[in-house]
Design an enzyme around this catalytic site. Sequence first.
Site, short mmCIF file in Angstrom:
data_model
loop_
_atom_site.label_atom_id
_atom_site.label_comp_id
_atom_site.label_asym_id
_atom_site.label_seq_id
_atom_site.Cartn_x
_atom_site.Cartn_y
_atom_site.Cartn_z
CG ASP A 65 -1.98 1.04 1.22
OD1 ASP A 65 -2.98 0.96 0.49
OD2 ASP A 65 -1.78 2.01 1.99
CE1 TYR B 180 -4.75 7.32 0.41
CE2 TYR B 180 -4.36 7.57 2.77
CZ TYR B 180 -4.57 6.77 1.66
OH TYR B 180 -4.59 5.40 1.81
CG HIS C 168 -5.51 -3.23 -0.14
ND1 HIS C 168 -4.89 -2.76 -1.27
CD2 HIS C 168 -5.03 -2.49 0.89
CE1 HIS C 168 -4.09 -1.77 -0.96
NE2 HIS C 168 -4.14 -1.59 0.35
#
Length: 308
Positions: free
Chosen positions: A123, A227, A286
């Site tokens: 990730d 982010y 994931h």
Amino acid sequence: MATMDTTTDQSAETFMSVVHNDSTQLREGYAEVGDMRLHYVEAGDGPLVVLLHGFPEFWYGWRDQIAPLAAAGYHVVAPDLRGYNLSSRPNGTKHYAAARIAEDITALIHELGDESAILVGHDWGGTVAWTTAMNHPDVVEKLAILDAAHPRKLSKNLFKPRQFLRSWYFFFFALPWLPERIVRAKNFRFLRRFLRDARPAYTPREMDRYAAAWSQPGALTGMIDYYRSSVRESPVKAWNEIKPVSAPTLVIWGQRDRYLGRGLAEPEHNDVPNLVGVERLPNASHWVHHDEAERVNQLLVDFFAREA
């Protein structure tokens, strides 16, 4: 570099119980890297392997990998990335650009007494691993990526309708203050749901450990600022900073990934000319290193042992 025995610190009392090998001696330490202080957990001796966690995990996300990789003959180090858990949490989105985190990892490798290491990233840790391999190729012997798209592949696909819907949270997290309020509500219900695809499901005890890390002062903002930094960066600048990765590279991909489409798994040949392969695990989400821990561990050990 300061290193401490886990038995001397109350926060580490449960560390040994999360490593699935009673003979593994887990150690805890801190490394001063520039103006950052990175917390890490380590085990084993041998060639250095650095495990880079993603969102919303911390070093504990590698609990199923640390002991097996150490038992295979490696010095395994799993840091908390800046902004997470017990590592430094600087204020301001500029501090969370992938290039800055890559500098942390390069400095950590040197602080540990090594010139280079095998990097494994999942990730956001995968994004940091890609960036480290691009910007600091001399420190990356081999690269293993778990469910983290190469920057060019992500850039090309992020705004396509299907991937945009999968990655909606990228843009939600770019908002000021509101994401922290939503994420913190109802005992981190948002983040608990973020992990819901894992099979087997995380236990209440495991979720409590995550909640303790999320509760560290400033941690939520640090985690979300990855982010914010990414979304606010100039796309042209980000595109121009992409460089070929020279290290031998293995990609491991959970085909049930809710957040990243299957088409993002394989990087372009010119970007990763020494791609060893893409291992697609059809039943993994994931959280591939949790869902298929034994398979992932074997793939990693085989890749590490492979002649360059």
